[in-house]
Scaffold this motif. Structure first.
Motif, mmCIF file in Angstrom:
data_model
loop_
_atom_site.group_PDB
_atom_site.id
_atom_site.type_symbol
_atom_site.label_atom_id
_atom_site.label_comp_id
_atom_site.label_asym_id
_atom_site.label_seq_id
_atom_site.Cartn_x
_atom_site.Cartn_y
_atom_site.Cartn_z
ATOM 1 N N THR A 63 34.819 46.326 43.339
ATOM 2 C CA THR A 63 35.053 47.725 42.979
ATOM 3 C C THR A 63 34.061 48.080 41.876
ATOM 4 O O THR A 63 33.359 47.221 41.328
ATOM 5 N N ASP A 64 34.005 49.338 41.517
ATOM 6 C CA ASP A 64 33.109 49.733 40.422
ATOM 7 C C ASP A 64 33.507 49.010 39.132
ATOM 8 O O ASP A 64 32.646 48.553 38.375
ATOM 9 N N ALA A 65 34.812 48.915 38.893
ATOM 10 C CA ALA A 65 35.276 48.227 37.687
ATOM 11 C C ALA A 65 34.928 46.740 37.754
ATOM 12 O O ALA A 65 34.530 46.135 36.760
ATOM 13 N N ARG A 67 32.424 45.367 39.387
ATOM 14 C CA ARG A 67 30.983 45.204 39.222
ATOM 15 C C ARG A 67 30.601 45.307 37.740
ATOM 16 O O ARG A 67 29.812 44.507 37.233
ATOM 17 N N THR A 68 31.177 46.254 37.047
ATOM 18 C CA THR A 68 30.892 46.422 35.620
ATOM 19 C C THR A 68 31.350 45.202 34.826
ATOM 20 O O THR A 68 30.628 44.704 33.942
ATOM 21 N N TYR A 69 32.529 44.706 35.158
ATOM 22 C CA TYR A 69 33.056 43.567 34.418
ATOM 23 C C TYR A 69 32.236 42.307 34.700
ATOM 24 O O TYR A 69 31.940 41.516 33.790
ATOM 25 N N GLU A 71 29.058 42.128 35.491
ATOM 26 C CA GLU A 71 27.791 42.216 34.775
ATOM 27 C C GLU A 71 27.954 41.862 33.304
ATOM 28 O O GLU A 71 27.057 41.287 32.692
ATOM 29 N N ALA A 72 29.117 42.135 32.754
ATOM 30 C CA ALA A 72 29.352 41.866 31.332
ATOM 31 C C ALA A 72 29.664 40.397 31.060
ATOM 32 O O ALA A 72 29.293 39.858 30.012
#
Length: 304
Positions: A63-65, A67-69, A71-72
């Motif tokens: 999900t977008d969330a 993917r962001t997590y 990457e972090a």
């Protein structure tokens, strides 16, 4: 301070499944079950209160969330794993796990280990259960001393240690009586004796006799034993004559509890070998043990 980060197992499950696109492949990589991966990611999603992965029949997607997590956390997670592996590797450099043929270990190797520990007090050596069919898969020793021939283990680092030299042994009284009566003039005369043998190497008698100049020998074997220690006791009980690796009966010959009636320099291809996967050739403890082992074995074989 209240910690808001999830557990490392949940993070590894999430990152591995996202990278591979499959719970099954992630489970195989992390050596857990598919259910464990699914539950870990479900706990992670519950922790954050939102989905991180879209599940479908073909491939997992983020999900977008998610993917962001990812990457972090991906880079810090990799750094933690690398630092942990380095710490474990450093600790393991001076720890060696070894398995060895039990007879060779008890009769020949262990009595010499005090010398190794005097030379290398920094190295911890632990013995693990011996497997005759060791293949270094799964939880394994760093190296193993195995019986066989050199080309039996392609792809491994293999060093001959000892055990190729064979010698017949018998009770001193038997040797004295046969020599006094003139019955033992050549190795062929042993064919008239009860020939004791090790059940895993019954051909040793034929090989030894052929090398001793009896090419057409067809020895009639008498009694077999599955342990060298019992075979040696049978010789001491004057049950017959046995042919064994010199390294396993050297002390008995020196003590006079058994004698070698025909002490010939006969060597076969089969012996004891130090074996290890090639990727472990730079293991510090293994390198030092290998160097010491080959040195003492060479000295032993030269001291006839």
């Amino acid at each position: 301070m209240r910690l808001r980060s999830p557990s490392m197992s949940e993070l590894h499950a999430f990152a591995t499944a996202a990278r591979l696109g499959s719970f099954t492949r992630a489970a195989e990589t992390l050596c857990v079950t598919q259910g464990a991966i699914s539950r870990a990611i479900a706990r992670l999603e519950s922790h954050f209160g939102q989905p991180l992965i879209h599940r479908n029949a073909h491939r997992l997607t983020l999900t977008d969330a998610g993917r962001t997590y990812l990457e972090a956390v991906a880079e810090p997670l990799a750094a933690i794993e690398a630092a942990s592996a380095a710490m474990l590797h450093k600790d393991r450099q001076h720890h060696l796990t070894l398995s060895a043929v039990p007879t060779l270990a008890s009769v020949w190797l262990v009595p010499r280990l005090p010398d190794f520990h005097r030379r290398h007090p920094e190295i911890r050596l632990d013995f693990v259960p011996y497997r005759r069919d060791e293949d270094f898969s799964g939880p394994t020793p760093d190296a193993a001393v195995l019986a066989g021939v050199a080309d039996q283990w392609p792809g491994w680092q293999v060093d001959y240690v000892i055990g190729r030299e064979l010698v017949p042994v018998c009770h001193p009284a038997r040797a004295h009586a046969r020599r006094a009566s003139g019955r033992w003039r050549s190795p062929a005369d042993l064919l008239d004796e009860p020939l004791l043998f090790h059940t895993t190497a019954p051909a040793n008698w034929q090989h030894w006799l052929q090398a001793a100049g009896v090419p057409s020998a067809a020895p009639r074997l008498a009694t077999g034993f599955d342990q060298v220690s019992i075979l040696v006791q049978a010789v001491k009980a004057d049950m017959g004559v046995a042919v064994l690796q010199r390294c396993l009966v050297r002390d008995d010959i020196a003590a006079g509890t058994v004698v070698a009636p025909f002490d010939l320099p006969i060597r076969l291809q089969r012996g004891y070998f130090l074996c290890a996967p090639k990727e472990r050739r730079d293991h510090v403890a293994l390198s030092r043990f290998r160097e010491w082992l080959l040195e003492v074995a060479k000295e032993d074989e030269q001291d006839r």
